[in-house]
Every structure is written in structure tokens, then in C-alpha cells.
Design an enzyme around this catalytic site. Structure first.
Site, PDB file in Angstrom:
ATOM      1  N   ASN B 390      29.683  13.773 -19.035  1.00 48.51           N
ATOM      2  CA  ASN B 390      28.437  13.949 -18.287  1.00 48.51           C
ATOM      3  C   ASN B 390      28.707  14.434 -16.867  1.00 48.51           C
ATOM      4  O   ASN B 390      28.499  15.603 -16.547  1.00 48.51           O
ATOM      5  CB  ASN B 390      27.657  12.624 -18.285  1.00 48.51           C
ATOM      6  CG  ASN B 390      26.271  12.770 -17.697  1.00 48.51           C
ATOM      7  OD1 ASN B 390      25.966  13.745 -17.030  1.00 48.51           O
ATOM      8  ND2 ASN B 390      25.427  11.788 -17.931  1.00 48.51           N
ATOM      9  N   ASP B 391      29.240  13.562 -16.022  1.00 50.34           N
ATOM     10  CA  ASP B 391      29.400  13.923 -14.612  1.00 50.34           C
ATOM     11  C   ASP B 391      30.332  15.117 -14.406  1.00 50.34           C
ATOM     12  O   ASP B 391      30.127  15.899 -13.479  1.00 50.34           O
ATOM     13  CB  ASP B 391      29.935  12.720 -13.824  1.00 50.34           C
ATOM     14  CG  ASP B 391      28.940  11.566 -13.839  1.00 50.34           C
ATOM     15  OD1 ASP B 391      27.729  11.838 -13.898  1.00 50.34           O
ATOM     16  OD2 ASP B 391      29.376  10.404 -13.810  1.00 50.34           O
ATOM     17  N   VAL B 392      31.324  15.261 -15.267  1.00 49.16           N
ATOM     18  CA  VAL B 392      32.300  16.339 -15.064  1.00 49.16           C
ATOM     19  C   VAL B 392      31.743  17.712 -15.424  1.00 49.16           C
ATOM     20  O   VAL B 392      32.415  18.723 -15.230  1.00 49.16           O
ATOM     21  CB  VAL B 392      33.610  16.108 -15.864  1.00 49.16           C
ATOM     22  CG1 VAL B 392      34.293  14.847 -15.382  1.00 49.16           C
ATOM     23  CG2 VAL B 392      33.349  16.046 -17.344  1.00 49.16           C
ATOM     24  N   ALA B 431      28.416   7.990 -12.639  1.00 50.28           N
ATOM     25  CA  ALA B 431      27.979   8.106 -11.260  1.00 50.28           C
ATOM     26  C   ALA B 431      26.500   7.754 -11.126  1.00 50.28           C
ATOM     27  O   ALA B 431      25.967   7.685 -10.027  1.00 50.28           O
ATOM     28  CB  ALA B 431      28.242   9.516 -10.747  1.00 50.28           C
TER      29      ALA B 431
END
Lengths: 98, 462
Positions: B390-392, B431
Site C-alpha cells: 500500500n504505502d510503497v 502509515a
């Protein structure tokens, strides 16, 4: 200049040079192998076993030798566990690594 | 055995350890490197054994520890590697503390004091450093282990005045260290060790789950410095060299992980992030729309593409979908689709974790590409399959200056022609941020368990 060099200075020399070697060698490790790197450094830090064996060295048993023996066993977990798990991981990369 | 011979044997072992690390520069040479490491360790251990009197007991201790280590090494799941590594760091820390205590108990036996003499003053400082680094490594790694194995919440634990408390403890530890230096006795030694043990707990508790790759690298580094510190105390080059190699390795990995997350090292150490404070920062109240599709739709899109890049995240490992994804890429390859995997440095729970997980699933090494190499190729790629990440892949890291992750290097999947995202729900990642990627016109969400979805895709492709 005269006199004997203090062991501390000799140790420091070795220490600084070893850090330089470590720095250069580790930057060359491919990112794909960072987990095996950590596992194998775990095994290498099991080198504390050398200190532990020296602690368990004296013939007459006392608190120190017992502490040393316990430390030997703990470090041996790292040495065996670290190298073997690294071997296991690396063989996965090898199978089709051609 | 003469001291010279012992030191020469240690030199050989040290060179072998350096070759071990050097071997890891490529998977081809890495196995030989590991073999060098084992030989080096055997030389160091056998040489030291020849110096001792209690050979029988020591060998017994090695066998006990060695058996435990071997069993764990054989049984551990690759997804559990971070926990195992953390647990092993704690053992080194504890061993360092025990050796330091033994050295203080009987410095004469180590040849660092003459009979009837006190420990030398410089040895006292080194003993202090080796002990407190070892103690912090010990308890800090236990906390890291508990967090990684989910026995303890990954949420950062924070309270008012935390940093002041740590600072106070640090200063008092130093105070007792000075007291120990002035008059070496057990009382200040044990008090400073106890404070260091407590500090290890307090330092790791406030660090969130998402920062674990940094923490584990940092503790790796500490375990090396602890060994080196003990080496200074015992005037033992073997410990100093091996400890420094490990220490610098861990430090470099910490740096690489921090860079991959765009976080300052100090910032990570002081805790925060990864635990929800930043959540909902970009929620402007507007209901955003997204497109969702089925596994069949995903299979159709990928089956008709020329090139597919798979972006695996830790969610893939949690769902145990590595083998399924391998099968899926085989099915695609046999249809003439070019399949590759894009790896973000912090995919997984420790540096390089995802590479190991894919290797275990027998994904060919050359299909797995690191972030820097593959980022230019997304623009020419038909379909990207984001699975459990997700965040990456959050474009806000590039475009949105107000985002907490702004500046973090990401896989630029939003440049591809079509993006498929396999997720359980629209929930946020570590995050706690919403991801604009999910709302792009070219994006199709496929909801469900990663393994189930991939298996359905395989069926649809057949």
C-alpha cells in the site's frame, strides 16, 4: 617516542580498520541478499562464544565459569542457528539462480 | 599453545569472515561465502577450546546451544525470519553481559589483571561500554521479538515525559559507570546493568511496527558493537574484528532502511509514526469513487497484456500466497506475457525479506527487480498487479507535499497503463494514509484474500 604501546591503542587500530573493511564489503552486498546478510552476521556475532569460552576456562568452578558456560550455550545457538538458516535461505536462491 | 599461534588462527578466521560478507555480493558466490564463515567460526572455536581447562563442559554447552539453534534454523518459517533474527540478537546481548560479569568476577583468569590487582582503569571503561550495549541489545531485542511475532501490539507505546525519563536513566547509568570506574565493585556494576536493561525496553517500546526494519537492523548493529566492546575488555582481536564487521553491517542496513522510508534515523529511534497519529490527514470529507472488479476481470486484463509487473507486499506473505503467485506468473508466461516482480526495499518486515519469500516460492531470481532498476519501466508496462502493498505505491509520496510520507521513494506504479490492486478492503496501510492510486481511472480494485484472488485468477487463465 619510547615505551610500550598500550593494548588499548592496538585494539583501537584493529577496530577502526575492521570497520572500514566492513563498510566497504557490506555496501557491495546485493539488496536481494540483505536478509541472509543479517542472518549470517547473527552467526558471526556469535563470536562472543570466544569470550564466553575464556570465561569458562579456569579449572576451579565459580560464578564466573558458570556464567561463561551459560554464555557459551547462548552464543552456540547463534552460531549454529545463524549459519544453518543462512544456508537454507541461500539454497533457495540457488535452485533457479542460474 | 603459544599466544602467537592463537592470534594467527584468529587472523585466518577474521579473513574468512570478511570473505563471507564479500560472498554475499551475488547469489552465485553466497553459498561458498557462508561455508567460509562456518570454517572461520570452527577455527576460532577450536583454537579457543585448546586454551581452556573445562573442555568437556564447554563442549557440552556448545552441543546444547547448537542443538537448539539447529532445530530452530530448520523449522523456522521464512515469514518468521525477522522474529528469529531479533531473538538471536537478544542472545548475543545477554551473552555479552554474562561475559562482562565473568570478566569482572575474575579478571586474572582473562589475563587483564595481575593476581591481587584490580581491573585496569581503561578495561573498566571498556567493560562498562560492552555491558550496557549488551544489556540494551538484550532487552531491546526481546521487545522487538515480541512486537514482530505479534505477542505485543505493534503500536508505539508513548507517554508524556518519555524522552526525559530515558535521558534521566541514561545519565544515571553513566553516573554509576563513573562510580564503577572510580571504585570497581559489584554494586555500581549491577545497578548500571539494571538501568541499561530497563533502557532497552523503554527505547524500543515507542517504535511502531512500520519502523521494525530499521529497529531490527539497528539491534543487529548493537549486537556487533557489544561483541567488539567485550573484545576491547579482553584484548581479544577476534572479538573486535568480528564485532566491528557485524556492527558496521547493521549500521549500513539501518541507513538503507531509513533512506527507503525517507526517515531520519534519530526520528525513528525517538519513536512515533507507524501507529496512527498521521491517520486521516488527507480526509477532506469528499466521497471518492473507485472501480472494483473480479478475479476474472483481472485474469482477462493480465492474460491479454504484453508485460505485467507484480508488486508484492507483506500482505502477500501474510496470506501465504507466494506459491500461488508463482503459479499465476507461470500461467501468464506460458501465454507469452513478460512477468517481473518489483521489490521495494521495505517490502516485508526486514531488509531483503520479500526476496527471500519469493525465492522460497521458487520465483526465478532474474524476474525479481529492485526499485531503482524497475521504476523507469512502469510507463511501458501494460498491467501492474499490486498485491498486499500500500504505502510503497502511494503517489502522494511524490506529489503531495503535505503528506507525511512525502519524499519517500516509491514504486511508480501509477505510471503504468492499468493498475490492479488486490486488497481485503479500502482500509489504510501502516502509515494510516489514504492512497490516491486506488481512485485513479486506470485502477481496478480486486477485493478479497490475496491467496484466494490469485487462485481464482489462475483458474480463469486456464
Amino acid at each position: 617516542m619510547s615505551g610500550v604501546v598500550d593494548p588499548f591503542v592496538m585494539n583501537l587500530t584493529v577496530f577502526v580498520l575492521a570497520i572500514f573493511i566492513g563498510y566497504h564489503v557490506v555496501w557491495n552486498v546485493t539488496p536481494a541478499l540483505h536478509t541472509p546478510l543479517m542472518a549470517v552476521t547473527n552467526a558471526v556475532s556469535g563470536i562472543i562464544i570466544v569470550g564466553a569460552m575464556l570465561a569458562a576456562k579456569p579449572e576451579e568452578m565459580d560464578v564466573g565459569t558458570i556464567l561463561g558456560l551459560v554464555a557459551v550455550a547462548l552464543a552456540a545457538v547463534n552460531v549454529f542457528g545463524g549459519f544453518l538458516v543462512t544456508q537454507r535461505m541461500l539454497s533457495m536462491f540457488k535452485k533457479k539462480g542460474k | 599453545m603459544s599466544a602467537n599461534f592463537v592470534y594467527l588462527a584468529y587472523l585466518v578466521a577474521a579473513v574468512l569472515f570478511i570473505l563471507t560478507l564479500k560472498g554475499l555480493s551475488s547469489p552465485m558466490t553466497s553459498r561458498r561465502g557462508n561455508m567460509f564463515g562456518m570454517i572461520g567460526m570452527a577455527i576460532a572455536v577450536l583454537t579457543t577450546l585448546s586454551l581452556t581447562h573445562n573442555v568437556g563442559l564447554i563442549v557440552l554447552a556448545i552441543m546444547v546451544g547448537g542443538t537448539v539453534g539447529s532445530v530452530v534454523a530448520r523449522r523456522v518459517e521464512m515469514t518468521q525470519m525477522p522474529e528469529m533474527v531479533a531473538a538471536m540478537h537478544s542472545l548475543v546481548g545477554l551473552a555479552a553481559v554474562l561475559v562482562a560479569m565473568a570478566a569482572f568476577n575474575n579478571p586474572v583468569a582473562y589475563g587483564i589483571a595481575l593476581p591481587g590487582e584490580m581491573l585496569h582503569s581503561s578495561n573498566r571503561i571498556e567493560l562498562f561500554i560492552g555491558t550496557f550495549v549488551g544489556a540494551i541489545t538484550f532487552t531491546g531485542s526481546i521487545i522487538a521479538f515480541l512486537k514482530l511475532s505479534a505477542r505485543l501490539s505493534g503500536k508505539p507505546l508513548r507517554f508524556a515525559g518519555q524522552h526525559w525519563l530515558n535521558l534521566g536513566l541514561g545519565i544515571s547509568m553513566l553516573g554509576f559507570g563513573i562510580a564503577f570506574f572510580l571504585s570497581p565493585s559489584w554494586t555500581p556494576f549491577l545497578i548500571m546493568t539494571a538501568i541499561a536493561l530497563l533502557l532497552g525496553v523503554l527505547l524500543i517500546m515507542p517504535i511502531g511496527g512500520a519502523d521494525m526494519p530499521v529497529v531490527i537492523s539497528m539491534l543487529n548493529s548493537y549486537s556487533g558493537w557489544a561483541a567488539a566492546g567485550i573484545g576491547f575488555t579482553l584484548n581479544n582481536n577476534m572479538l573486535i574484528i568480528a564485532g566491528s564487521l557485524v556492527g558496521s553491517s547493521g549500521a549500513i542496513l539501518s541507513y538503507i532502511m531509513c533512506r527507503a522510508m525517507n526517515r531520519a534515523f534519530l526520528n525513528v529511534i525517538l519513536g512515533g509514526f507507524g501507529g496512527g497519529e498521521a491517520a486521516a490527514a488527507s480526509d477532506d470529507g469528499v466521497q471518492k469513487t473507485y472501480r472494483s472488479g473480479s478475479a476474472d476481470d483481472a485474469a482477462f486484463l493480465m492474460g491479454n497484456a504484453d508485460s505485467v509487473i507484480i508488486v508484492p507486499g507483506y500482505g502477500l506473505a501474510v496470506a501465504r500466497a507466494q506459491h500461488a503467485i508463482k503459479e499465476m506468473s507461470n500461467a501468464l508466461t506460458s501465454k507469452g506475457v513478460k512477468v517481473r516482480y518489483a521489490i521495494h526495499p521495505v517490502a516485508g518486515r526486514m531488509p531483503g525479506h520479500m526476496n527471500v519469500l519469493l525465492a522460497e516460492a521458487e520465483v526465478p531470481y532474474e524476474q525479481v527487480v529492485e526499485m531503482d532498476e524497475i521504476n523507469n519501466e512502469f510507463a511501458d508496462t501494460d498491467v501492474v498487479l499490486v498485491i498486499g502493498a500500500n504505502d510503497v505505491v502511494n503517489p502522494a509520496a511524490k506529489n503531495d507535499k503535505s503528506s507525511p510520507i512525502y519524499g519517500m521513494p516509491i514504486l511508480e506504479v501509477h505510471k503504468a497503463r492499468t493498475v490492479l490492486v488486490v486488497k481485503r478492503s479500502m482500509a489504510t496501510g501502516y502509515a494510516g494514509l489514504d492512497n490516491d492510486l486506488f481512485y485513479m481511472d486506470k485502477t481496478m480494485m480486486v477485493f478479497g484474500d490475496a491467496k484466494k484472488v490469485v487462485e481464482d485468477v489462475i483458474k480463469a487463465l486456464a
